[in-house]
Design an enzyme around this catalytic site. Sequence first.
Site, short mmCIF file in Angstrom:
data_model
loop_
_atom_site.label_atom_id
_atom_site.label_comp_id
_atom_site.label_asym_id
_atom_site.label_seq_id
_atom_site.Cartn_x
_atom_site.Cartn_y
_atom_site.Cartn_z
N SER A 196 -3.22 -13.34 -5.13
CA SER A 196 -1.86 -12.83 -4.94
C SER A 196 -0.79 -13.90 -4.97
O SER A 196 0.38 -13.59 -5.10
CB SER A 196 -1.79 -12.07 -3.62
OG SER A 196 -2.00 -12.95 -2.55
N HIS A 242 -5.18 -6.10 -5.59
CA HIS A 242 -3.98 -6.39 -6.39
C HIS A 242 -4.20 -6.10 -7.87
O HIS A 242 -3.27 -6.25 -8.66
CB HIS A 242 -3.57 -7.85 -6.24
CG HIS A 242 -2.78 -8.14 -5.00
ND1 HIS A 242 -1.46 -7.78 -4.85
CD2 HIS A 242 -3.14 -8.74 -3.85
CE1 HIS A 242 -1.04 -8.16 -3.66
NE2 HIS A 242 -2.04 -8.74 -3.02
N LYS A 264 -1.42 -0.29 -2.01
CA LYS A 264 -0.62 -1.09 -2.94
C LYS A 264 -0.21 -0.21 -4.13
O LYS A 264 0.59 0.70 -3.95
CB LYS A 264 -1.38 -2.36 -3.34
CG LYS A 264 -1.51 -3.31 -2.15
CD LYS A 264 -2.05 -4.68 -2.49
CE LYS A 264 -1.93 -5.60 -1.29
NZ LYS A 264 -3.21 -5.97 -0.68
C1 LIG Z 1 -3.81 -6.22 0.65
C2 LIG Z 1 -5.19 -6.69 0.51
C3 LIG Z 1 -6.18 -6.24 1.37
C4 LIG Z 1 -5.90 -5.36 2.56
O1 LIG Z 1 -5.62 -4.07 2.16
P1 LIG Z 1 -5.18 -2.99 3.28
O2 LIG Z 1 -5.62 -1.70 2.73
O3 LIG Z 1 -3.70 -3.14 3.38
O4 LIG Z 1 -5.87 -3.36 4.53
C5 LIG Z 1 -7.49 -6.66 1.15
N1 LIG Z 1 -7.78 -7.49 0.13
C6 LIG Z 1 -6.83 -7.96 -0.72
C7 LIG Z 1 -7.22 -8.86 -1.84
C8 LIG Z 1 -5.51 -7.58 -0.55
O5 LIG Z 1 -4.60 -8.06 -1.36
#
Ligand SMILES: *Cc1c(COP(=O)(O)O)cnc(C)c1O
Length: 395
Positions: free
Chosen positions: A182, A210, A241
């Site tokens: 990210s 992502h 996301k």
């Molecule tokens: C955002 C993210 C998470 C966490 O996701 P949530 O559903 O918000 O807990 C886990 N792994 C990665 C790579 C992320 O970017």
Amino acid sequence: MYNKFQDFLRQELAQIEADGLYKNERIIESPQGAEIIVKGKKCLNFCANNYLGLADNPELIEAAKKGMDARGFGMSSVRFICGCQDLHKQLEEKISEFFGTEDTILYAACFDANGGVFEPLLGPEDAIISDALNHASIIDGVRLCKAQRFRYANADMADLEAQLQAAKDCRFRLIVTDGVFSMDGNVCPLDKIYELAQKYDAMVMVDESHSAGVVGVTGRGVTERFNLRGEIEILTGTLGKAFGGAMGGFTTGKKEIIDMLRQRSRPYLFSNSMAPGLVAAGIRMFEMMSETNELQDKLHANTEYFIKEMVAKGFDCKPSESAICAVMLYDAPLSQKFAARMQDEGIFVTGFYYPVVPKGQARIRVQISAAHEKEHLDKCINAFVKIGQELGVIK
Ligand SMILES: *Cc1c(COP(=O)(O)O)cnc(C)c1O
């Protein structure tokens, strides 16, 4: 007793603030979207993970309302006691279809999916070989597991090979990587990881948080991008996301793995089921994904346009195959000043610096969305040019 602890916390907090690491939350007074309202002022949002622009999608809001009307507000139970509705099974099927996998298990969040995936599957005789830049939830999940730990430098295939050799006497080996990292927006080299996994008899896990909805022509994630649909043992991901941005996580992959997680994964066994409204909206979201590729196409076109224009204007952007564009400034105070000036111009972006990114690698991270129209992108680019010139970043 609390007085002493209070003093301790106050000192720690003051230190965090003195280090410039105190996190202040900017309050948004509107739905999440391309345009948001902050302190009564409209601004353009370039720092949400709302890649497909679904966070305020009317069809999803409607589906969530209908789901609540039909199946209630909450489950008040974990899945295996009395928290499993027809909707939960349908959403799991939709996710398996989307990724071309055998079965799927839902969690309240991907943080839970990653927290609960390693410990039930691997023990002290086994090895987890993890990319150094993997997400915090993967790191925590690995900590909860007794398997031996090996780490390789970000996307460094020579180092991965060395770690696989070091782990060759273990019973089972699992390579773990984020699909998209990210901070740089780089995609994991899954083709090469897969090759090494074959060579050293290892399994692979990819966190698609992502990358799902973003990477690959139809947004099916890195397994689509590298032609490996159905080949990867474990995928994890989030509904928080690109997929609407509400909440919910999942692990999807080989049938027996998912079955074992249903038996032994602690965040699944000991935490509440997803709320029916969110599950219903999730089902509708995956239906939309199978009906049209419009949003993915728009996101890809937007990202290409933005990066091409920014590079043409003289900015140093990290190569990206995702919807993340890292505009490199290298200097920490400059990154904060730049982001603050962008906000004056009505553009919401975040400047990152050490320890979130390596020392001397400060940057503005821009996240592109299918919700952005060309005029939004141009406004953002123009603001970058204006402030870039003002602060001597470009000529
Ligand atoms: C955002 C993210 C998470 C966490 O996701 P949530 O559903 O918000 O807990 C886990 N792994 C990665 C790579 C992320 O970017």
